[in-house]
Design a protein around this motif. Structure first.
Motif, PDB file in Angstrom:
ATOM      1  N   ARG A  24      25.768  10.476  20.954  1.00 57.42           N
ATOM      2  CA  ARG A  24      26.871  11.434  20.827  1.00 57.42           C
ATOM      3  C   ARG A  24      27.806  11.025  19.695  1.00 57.42           C
ATOM      4  NH1 ARG A  24      31.072  13.429  25.493  1.00 57.42           N
ATOM      5  NH2 ARG A  24      32.297  14.712  24.092  1.00 57.42           N
ATOM      6  N   GLU A  25      28.042   9.712  19.566  1.00 55.39           N
ATOM      7  CA  GLU A  25      28.917   9.211  18.509  1.00 55.39           C
ATOM      8  C   GLU A  25      28.340   9.511  17.135  1.00 55.39           C
ATOM      9  OE1 GLU A  25      27.889   7.200  21.101  1.00 55.39           O
ATOM     10  OE2 GLU A  25      29.744   7.473  22.237  1.00 55.39           O
ATOM     11  N   ARG A  26      27.025   9.320  17.001  1.00 50.03           N
ATOM     12  CA  ARG A  26      26.368   9.585  15.714  1.00 50.03           C
ATOM     13  C   ARG A  26      26.404  11.087  15.392  1.00 50.03           C
ATOM     14  NH1 ARG A  26      25.774   8.212  10.808  1.00 50.03           N
ATOM     15  NH2 ARG A  26      23.736   8.587   9.928  1.00 50.03           N
ATOM     16  N   ALA A  27      26.160  11.922  16.402  1.00 46.87           N
ATOM     17  CA  ALA A  27      26.231  13.373  16.205  1.00 46.87           C
ATOM     18  C   ALA A  27      27.629  13.782  15.766  1.00 46.87           C
ATOM     19  CB  ALA A  27      25.828  14.102  17.484  1.00 46.87           C
ATOM     20  N   ASN A  28      28.651  13.183  16.360  1.00 49.24           N
ATOM     21  CA  ASN A  28      30.034  13.482  15.974  1.00 49.24           C
ATOM     22  C   ASN A  28      30.317  13.033  14.544  1.00 49.24           C
ATOM     23  OD1 ASN A  28      30.855  14.768  18.318  1.00 49.24           O
ATOM     24  ND2 ASN A  28      31.421  12.844  19.297  1.00 49.24           N
ATOM     25  N   ASP A  29      29.820  11.851  14.172  1.00 51.58           N
ATOM     26  CA  ASP A  29      30.015  11.345  12.819  1.00 51.58           C
ATOM     27  C   ASP A  29      29.353  12.275  11.801  1.00 51.58           C
ATOM     28  OD1 ASP A  29      30.745   9.379  10.787  1.00 51.58           O
ATOM     29  OD2 ASP A  29      28.593   8.912  10.725  1.00 51.58           O
ATOM     30  N   ILE A  30      28.124  12.676  12.074  1.00 52.02           N
ATOM     31  CA  ILE A  30      27.407  13.578  11.166  1.00 52.02           C
ATOM     32  C   ILE A  30      28.127  14.930  11.082  1.00 52.02           C
ATOM     33  CG2 ILE A  30      25.253  14.855  10.818  1.00 52.02           C
ATOM     34  CD1 ILE A  30      23.802  12.427  12.069  1.00 52.02           C
ATOM     35  N   SER A  31      28.601  15.434  12.214  1.00 55.56           N
ATOM     36  CA  SER A  31      29.291  16.729  12.201  1.00 55.56           C
ATOM     37  C   SER A  31      30.578  16.659  11.391  1.00 55.56           C
ATOM     38  CB  SER A  31      29.565  17.214  13.629  1.00 55.56           C
ATOM     39  OG  SER A  31      30.503  16.387  14.275  1.00 55.56           O
ATOM     40  N   HIS A  32      31.284  15.527  11.445  1.00 58.31           N
ATOM     41  CA  HIS A  32      32.482  15.352  10.622  1.00 58.31           C
ATOM     42  C   HIS A  32      32.111  15.396   9.143  1.00 58.31           C
ATOM     43  CE1 HIS A  32      35.828  14.580  13.327  1.00 58.31           C
ATOM     44  NE2 HIS A  32      35.026  13.844  14.081  1.00 58.31           N
ATOM     45  N   ARG A  33      31.028  14.724   8.782  1.00 58.82           N
ATOM     46  CA  ARG A  33      30.596  14.691   7.377  1.00 58.82           C
ATOM     47  C   ARG A  33      30.166  16.081   6.902  1.00 58.82           C
ATOM     48  NH1 ARG A  33      28.375   9.061   5.839  1.00 58.82           N
ATOM     49  NH2 ARG A  33      29.297   7.759   7.460  1.00 58.82           N
ATOM     50  N   ILE A  34      29.472  16.816   7.758  1.00 58.52           N
ATOM     51  CA  ILE A  34      29.053  18.171   7.401  1.00 58.52           C
ATOM     52  C   ILE A  34      30.275  19.059   7.195  1.00 58.52           C
ATOM     53  CG2 ILE A  34      27.937  20.257   8.297  1.00 58.52           C
ATOM     54  CD1 ILE A  34      25.830  18.397   9.575  1.00 58.52           C
ATOM     55  N   LEU A  35      31.230  18.958   8.094  1.00 61.17           N
ATOM     56  CA  LEU A  35      32.453  19.753   7.993  1.00 61.17           C
ATOM     57  C   LEU A  35      33.204  19.430   6.699  1.00 61.17           C
ATOM     58  CD1 LEU A  35      33.852  21.879   9.756  1.00 61.17           C
ATOM     59  CD2 LEU A  35      35.301  20.058  10.620  1.00 61.17           C
ATOM     60  N   GLU A  36      33.314  18.156   6.354  1.00 62.25           N
ATOM     61  CA  GLU A  36      33.980  17.756   5.110  1.00 62.25           C
ATOM     62  C   GLU A  36      33.244  18.316   3.903  1.00 62.25           C
ATOM     63  OE1 GLU A  36      36.899  16.208   4.452  1.00 62.25           O
ATOM     64  OE2 GLU A  36      37.217  16.442   6.605  1.00 62.25           O
TER      65      GLU A  36
END
Length: 94
Positions: free
Chosen positions: A5-17
């Motif tokens: 879940r932490e990795r998915a959140n990190d990737i989603s933050h990067r995609i959003l940026e």
């Protein structure tokens, strides 16, 4: 290896940026909502990927001619079976 879940959140933050920096991209929803949807989609994709991998492995192992797991031939058959499963999934429109 699953997607935490932490990795998915990190990737989603990067995609959003990355999307924010893209010209012509505009969000009509709150950033947190978009990020949560991206993280959810990543986790769903991971779950589907694991299910298809398990099915492909089962199919390769159930063939009449036994192939040693971990061998080059096994990996090649597994890759071909995975491609077939993903193609079948894509043609169903899922």
């Amino acid at each position: 290896m699953g997607l935490s879940r932490e990795r998915a959140n990190d990737i989603s933050h990067r995609i959003l940026e990355g999307l924010r920096k893209t010209a012509g991209v505009e969000f009509t929803a709150e950033d947190e909502f978009v990020r949560n949807r991206v993280a959810s989609a990543l986790q769903e994709w991971e779950k589907e990927s694991e299910a298809l991998s398990a099915e492909a492995r089962k199919r390769v192992l159930s063939r009449g001619r036994r192939v040693a797991e971990g061998s080059r031939e096994f990996d090649q058959l597994l890759s071909e079976e995975l491609r077939r499963l993903w193609d079948a999934r894509a043609t169903r429109g899922e």
